[in-house]
Each structure stands twice: as structure tokens, then as C-alpha cells.
Motif scaffolding. Sequence first.
Motif, PDB file in Angstrom:
ATOM      1  N   GLU A   1      -2.947  -5.225   7.528  1.00 36.75           N
ATOM      2  CA  GLU A   1      -1.947  -4.242   7.127  1.00 36.75           C
ATOM      3  C   GLU A   1      -0.831  -4.236   8.164  1.00 36.75           C
ATOM      4  O   GLU A   1      -1.082  -4.268   9.370  1.00 36.75           O
ATOM      5  N   TYR A   2       0.393  -4.184   7.667  1.00 40.37           N
ATOM      6  CA  TYR A   2       1.552  -4.189   8.567  1.00 40.37           C
ATOM      7  C   TYR A   2       2.651  -3.333   7.976  1.00 40.37           C
ATOM      8  O   TYR A   2       2.862  -3.342   6.763  1.00 40.37           O
TER       9      TYR A   2
ATOM     10  N   VAL B   1       3.919  -0.127   3.919  1.00 36.80           N
ATOM     11  CA  VAL B   1       2.763  -0.759   4.562  1.00 36.80           C
ATOM     12  C   VAL B   1       2.226  -1.791   3.570  1.00 36.80           C
ATOM     13  O   VAL B   1       1.861  -1.439   2.447  1.00 36.80           O
TER      14      VAL B   1
ATOM     15  N   LEU C   1      -0.220  -5.313   2.633  1.00 36.17           N
ATOM     16  CA  LEU C   1      -1.358  -6.154   2.957  1.00 36.17           C
ATOM     17  C   LEU C   1      -0.818  -7.573   3.028  1.00 36.17           C
ATOM     18  O   LEU C   1      -0.324  -8.107   2.023  1.00 36.17           O
TER      19      LEU C   1
ATOM     20  N   ASN D   1       0.854  -1.191   0.000  1.00 39.89           N
ATOM     21  CA  ASN D   1       0.000   0.000   0.000  1.00 39.89           C
ATOM     22  C   ASN D   1       0.889   1.241   0.000  1.00 39.89           C
ATOM     23  O   ASN D   1       1.567   1.508  -0.956  1.00 39.89           O
TER      24      ASN D   1
END
Length: 120
Positions: free
Chosen positions: A106-107, A98, A100, A32
Motif C-alpha cells: 500500500e502506498y 492509497v 495497492l 483503496n
Amino acid sequence: QVQLVESGGGLAQAGGSLRLSCAASGSFLRINTMGWYRQAPGKQRELVATITSGGSTHYTDSVKGRFTISRDNAKNTVYLQMNSLKPEDTAIYYCNIVVLTTTFLEYGYWGQGTQITVSS
């Protein structure tokens, strides 16, 4: 797990240019937002620029008109073109992405940091 590898740091004279790259690899569904942060000695880490998956960009005021963030989605890589460098740009620069994850969460991940030193 996701790995980030930064490159392109170094020494530049005031008014010069440098280009940073940060390549991501690992297991994820999609990247993202991608961004660059920096931390100068004795200061807190600050956001420099971000770019969304759709290509929308955001810059901190001090770098507007001088830095350009871009990304190559095919290479999972984010770039930071830094022009008209100033001594106050001296800092350790960190990329941040960031993702998925494969579990649909999200991380965020950080790069290892690369030193940018601008001499006057």
C-alpha cells in the motif's frame, strides 16, 4: 508511478458551491481509500473527507452536512461536492489516494493541490 490531476478549484461566494475532482492514472492494482485534505494559511493540513473502496465515508465535523465525497471507480476519480461554503473553507485542497501497488504494497499519493477561496 501514479499521477493525480486535480480540477475544479476557484473562487466562490459564501453560501455558494464548488466541485473538486481528482483523477488518478498510472500503474497500480487497486485504489483503496481516497480522500481530500486542506491546508489554510498558517495552519496544518487537515483531513476533510475520506471514502473507502466499499463506499464508506468519513467527514471532519466542520464540513458534515455541507460537503459530499464520492468516487467513480471506473474512472479512478474522487469528487468533493462543496455546498454552503464558508470563508473558513478557504484553503488549498489536496486529494490523497492509497493504492495497492503491483508489488502488493500500500502506498499513498498526493495531488498537486487546488486553491479554494470563499469570499464573505
